[in-house]
Design an enzyme around this catalytic site. Structure first.
Site, PDB file in Angstrom:
ATOM      1  N   HIS A 205       0.927  -1.279   0.165  1.00 44.39           N
ATOM      2  CA  HIS A 205      -0.001  -0.037  -0.081  1.00 44.39           C
ATOM      3  C   HIS A 205       1.010   1.342   0.070  1.00 44.39           C
ATOM      4  O   HIS A 205       0.218   2.405  -0.190  1.00 44.39           O
ATOM      5  CB  HIS A 205      -1.078   0.053   1.139  1.00 44.39           C
TER       6      HIS A 205
HETATM    7  C1  UD1 Z   1      -2.476   5.575   5.383  1.00 43.50           C
HETATM    8  C2  UD1 Z   1      -1.232   6.186   6.179  1.00 43.50           C
HETATM    9  C3  UD1 Z   1      -0.116   5.129   6.363  1.00 43.50           C
HETATM   10  C4  UD1 Z   1      -0.644   3.776   6.806  1.00 43.50           C
HETATM   11  C5  UD1 Z   1      -1.774   3.405   6.183  1.00 43.50           C
HETATM   12  C6  UD1 Z   1      -2.205   2.228   6.753  1.00 43.50           C
HETATM   13  C7  UD1 Z   1      -0.855   8.787   5.897  1.00 43.50           C
HETATM   14  C8  UD1 Z   1       0.067   9.764   5.401  1.00 43.50           C
HETATM   15  N1  UD1 Z   1      -0.799   7.275   5.434  1.00 43.50           N
HETATM   16  O1  UD1 Z   1      -2.133   5.399   4.147  1.00 43.50           O
HETATM   17  O2  UD1 Z   1       0.925   5.647   6.832  1.00 43.50           O
HETATM   18  O3  UD1 Z   1       0.421   2.931   6.643  1.00 43.50           O
HETATM   19  O4  UD1 Z   1      -2.901   4.565   5.975  1.00 43.50           O
HETATM   20  O5  UD1 Z   1      -3.366   1.492   5.962  1.00 43.50           O
HETATM   21  O6  UD1 Z   1      -1.371   9.008   6.789  1.00 43.50           O
HETATM   22  N2  UD1 Z   1      -9.277   4.499   0.823  1.00 43.50           N
HETATM   23  C9  UD1 Z   1     -10.569   4.161   0.724  1.00 43.50           C
HETATM   24  N3  UD1 Z   1     -11.174   3.564   1.668  1.00 43.50           N
HETATM   25  C10 UD1 Z   1     -10.895   3.746   2.988  1.00 43.50           C
HETATM   26  C11 UD1 Z   1      -9.472   4.437   3.169  1.00 43.50           C
HETATM   27  C12 UD1 Z   1      -8.757   5.048   2.039  1.00 43.50           C
HETATM   28  O7  UD1 Z   1     -10.997   3.832  -0.369  1.00 43.50           O
HETATM   29  O8  UD1 Z   1     -11.343   3.298   3.998  1.00 43.50           O
HETATM   30  C13 UD1 Z   1      -8.574   5.096  -0.534  1.00 43.50           C
HETATM   31  C14 UD1 Z   1      -8.740   6.542  -1.016  1.00 43.50           C
HETATM   32  O9  UD1 Z   1      -8.939   6.553  -2.410  1.00 43.50           O
HETATM   33  C15 UD1 Z   1      -7.858   7.122  -0.212  1.00 43.50           C
HETATM   34  C16 UD1 Z   1      -6.401   6.158  -0.410  1.00 43.50           C
HETATM   35  O10 UD1 Z   1      -7.323   4.932  -0.151  1.00 43.50           O
HETATM   36  O11 UD1 Z   1      -7.326   8.414  -1.344  1.00 43.50           O
HETATM   37  C17 UD1 Z   1      -5.490   6.310   0.446  1.00 43.50           C
HETATM   38  O12 UD1 Z   1      -5.884   6.477   1.957  1.00 43.50           O
HETATM   39  P1  UD1 Z   1      -5.325   7.492   2.813  1.00 43.50           P
HETATM   40  O13 UD1 Z   1      -5.737   7.287   4.201  1.00 43.50           O
HETATM   41  O14 UD1 Z   1      -4.947   8.934   2.315  1.00 43.50           O
HETATM   42  O15 UD1 Z   1      -3.606   6.711   2.863  1.00 43.50           O
HETATM   43  P2  UD1 Z   1      -3.136   5.143   3.035  1.00 43.50           P
HETATM   44  O16 UD1 Z   1      -2.473   4.983   1.645  1.00 43.50           O
HETATM   45  O17 UD1 Z   1      -4.208   4.269   3.475  1.00 43.50           O
HETATM   46  N1  UDP Z   2      -4.064  -5.737   8.390  1.00 44.06           N
HETATM   47  C1  UDP Z   2      -5.389  -6.331   8.379  1.00 44.06           C
HETATM   48  N2  UDP Z   2      -5.971  -6.735   7.540  1.00 44.06           N
HETATM   49  C2  UDP Z   2      -5.479  -6.633   6.145  1.00 44.06           C
HETATM   50  C3  UDP Z   2      -4.086  -5.842   6.257  1.00 44.06           C
HETATM   51  C4  UDP Z   2      -3.638  -5.457   7.187  1.00 44.06           C
HETATM   52  O1  UDP Z   2      -5.812  -6.412   9.624  1.00 44.06           O
HETATM   53  O2  UDP Z   2      -6.155  -6.770   5.169  1.00 44.06           O
HETATM   54  C5  UDP Z   2      -3.453  -5.550   9.710  1.00 44.06           C
HETATM   55  C6  UDP Z   2      -2.030  -6.057   9.754  1.00 44.06           C
HETATM   56  O3  UDP Z   2      -2.284  -7.281  10.530  1.00 44.06           O
HETATM   57  C7  UDP Z   2      -1.335  -4.988  10.670  1.00 44.06           C
HETATM   58  C8  UDP Z   2      -1.879  -3.809  10.267  1.00 44.06           C
HETATM   59  O4  UDP Z   2      -3.241  -3.940   9.730  1.00 44.06           O
HETATM   60  O5  UDP Z   2      -1.833  -5.185  11.982  1.00 44.06           O
HETATM   61  C9  UDP Z   2      -0.993  -2.848   9.502  1.00 44.06           C
HETATM   62  O6  UDP Z   2      -1.423  -1.961   8.815  1.00 44.06           O
HETATM   63  P1  UDP Z   2      -1.067  -1.158   7.546  1.00 44.06           P
HETATM   64  O7  UDP Z   2      -0.620  -2.395   6.643  1.00 44.06           O
HETATM   65  O8  UDP Z   2      -2.518  -0.826   6.801  1.00 44.06           O
HETATM   66  O9  UDP Z   2      -0.273  -0.113   7.852  1.00 44.06           O
HETATM   67  P2  UDP Z   2       1.150   0.267   8.314  1.00 44.06           P
HETATM   68  O10 UDP Z   2       1.451  -0.745   9.533  1.00 44.06           O
HETATM   69  O11 UDP Z   2       2.149   0.058   7.150  1.00 44.06           O
HETATM   70  O12 UDP Z   2       1.100   1.450   9.002  1.00 44.06           O
END
Ligand code: UD1
Ligand code: UDP
Length: 360
Positions: A205
């Site tokens: 991601h």
């Molecule tokens: C965010 C965090 C990242 C973390 C990740 C965990 C920031 C800058 N990034 O990244 O550190 O590792 O969460 O998963 O805060 N979207 C959906 N549904 C949702 C959420 C997001 O469709 O419920 C889509 C939207 O198009 C959005 C994109 O995902 O623009 C990215 O979501 P965003 O929360 O901005 O960043 P993440 O990549 O999820």
């Molecule tokens: N995770 C989950 N379901 C998924 C993918 C990840 O429950 O489909 C959990 C994973 O086990 C871990 C956390 O989400 O505990 C990690 O989050 P993510 O990878 O979104 O973000 P990051 O840790 O990189 O910030």
């Protein structure tokens, strides 16, 4: 006197970190949860509250997605309103997302003490939005709760010594606490038609992997050659980029790639615990691989979780298809696993610390 702690969370890994902390905090304090709404799909948010019995948020700001400045700015304004109205005695923020920096900044400006859980992490890669969020949050928070000795030492190099505390990692607490429940409740390995230790688990991601189709294609190319099925719970950010025609074409030829929706934590722990190897660019997943003794192939050029690499359990491959392919076939951890992440009671240690601060 009952003190109120405001917990500010909004993204998937923060719900997981909050679960053990809520259990510990609520023995001594009134906790108020402010959900920023950064993640909002059912399987990115609600499922964690249900799986892990996290108390319902008192507020959901429903901020949703957007460019960094706009998203963070709207969170800042929304959190500030709630903090002014509720006047909590202490604020807790977690990790390194936009919800983290918005929460910390809103609180310090109102002179409410702030604790940062998972403080002191550094990738030394400033192109990661998370790196900026971490540095800024550590600078402004009052108490820095560090998951590892390495995090304490990094903060010390930046001159932050008096307010940094080694607590252990709340994600380790969560893993220990929820693994037995996951064993009991989740049947996902069987439901997906998989056999234990005969599949790989993949998560992607990070913008550095998703935002450039070339990079994403390199990873897919390597995964396509895996001799084992690859389960891929796909983050919504990644789903969007996979609409690209070239990527669709490769996927249609990659028969053993099982793309599924993001899963809840109990299912994720099962997928991790029964996988042969794990490929990921997630911070949390790298650590869980280590907790569960699984070889991890990290699809990044560096990691904050350096202990997992030094211990021989994590191989950094970036998006290099050759390195990934080789690691899929031949990477085996070569050392005994030490415990770098505490004793499973990080949440209690954090609570004790907050008690000392508020009650003294
Ligand atoms: C965010 C965090 C990242 C973390 C990740 C965990 C920031 C800058 N990034 O990244 O550190 O590792 O969460 O998963 O805060 N979207 C959906 N549904 C949702 C959420 C997001 O469709 O419920 C889509 C939207 O198009 C959005 C994109 O995902 O623009 C990215 O979501 P965003 O929360 O901005 O960043 P993440 O990549 O999820
Ligand atoms: N995770 C989950 N379901 C998924 C993918 C990840 O429950 O489909 C959990 C994973 O086990 C871990 C956390 O989400 O505990 C990690 O989050 P993510 O990878 O979104 O973000 P990051 O840790 O990189 O910030």
């Amino acid at each position: 006197m009952t003190y109120t702690i405001a917990t500010i969370i909004g993204a998937r890994p923060q719900f997981i970190k909050e679960a053990p902390v809520a259990l510990a905090l609520r023995k001594d304090f009134k906790e108020m949860i402010i959900h920023t709404g950064q993640h909002y799909d059912r399987n990115m948010s609600r499922v964690f509250f249900e799986d892990m019995a996290i108390p319902e948020p008192d507020y959901n700001l429903n901020i949703g997605s957007g460019p960094h400045g706009e998203q963070t700015g709207r969170m800042l304004a929304g959190i500030e309103d709630v903090l002014i109205k509720e006047k909590p005695d202490y604020v807790l923020v977690y990790g390194d997302t936009n919800s983290t920096i918005a929460g910390a900044l809103a609180a310090v400006k109102l002179q409410i003490p702030v604790g940062h859980i998972e403080a002191g992490l550094r990738s030394f890669n400033r192109s990661m939005p998370e790196e900026i969020n971490r540095i800024a949050t550590d600078r402004i928070a009052d108490h820095l709760f560090c998951p590892t000795e390495h995090a304490v030492s990094l903060l010390s190099k930046e001159g932050m010594t008096k307010n940094a505390f080694l607590t252990g990692d709340v994600m380790y607490d969560a893993c220990l606490h929820f693994l037995p429940l996951s064993d009991k409740k989740s049947d996902i390995v069987h439901t997906l038609g998989l056999t234990g230790k005969e599949y790989l688990l993949l998560t992607i991601h990070r913008p550095s992997n998703t935002d450039d189709p070339g990079t994403f294609l390199s990873i897919l190319e390597a995964v396509a050659e895996s001799p084992w099925p690859v389960v891929f719970p796909r983050h919504p950010r990644t789903k969007m980029v996979m609409e690209n025609a070239e990527i669709q074409q490769i996927i249609s030829k990659t028969k053993h790639l099982k793309i599924i929706e993001p899963v809840g934590f109990l299912d994720m722990l099962q997928l991790e615990n029964h996988a042969l190897k794990i490929l990921t660019d997630s911070g949390g997943v790298q650590k869980e691989a280590f907790f569960l003794g699984k070889p991890c192939i990290t699809l990044r050029t560096e990691t904050e979780w350096v202990e997992t690499v030094k211990a021989g359990y994590n191989m950094i491959t970036g998006a290099d298809p050759e390195k990934i392919s080789r690691a899929i076939r031949s990477f085996e951890p070569s050392h005994e696993r030490k415990n770098f992440y505490g004793d499973g009671h990080a949440a209690e240690k954090i609570t004790e610390h907050i008690k000392k601060v508020l009650i003294s």
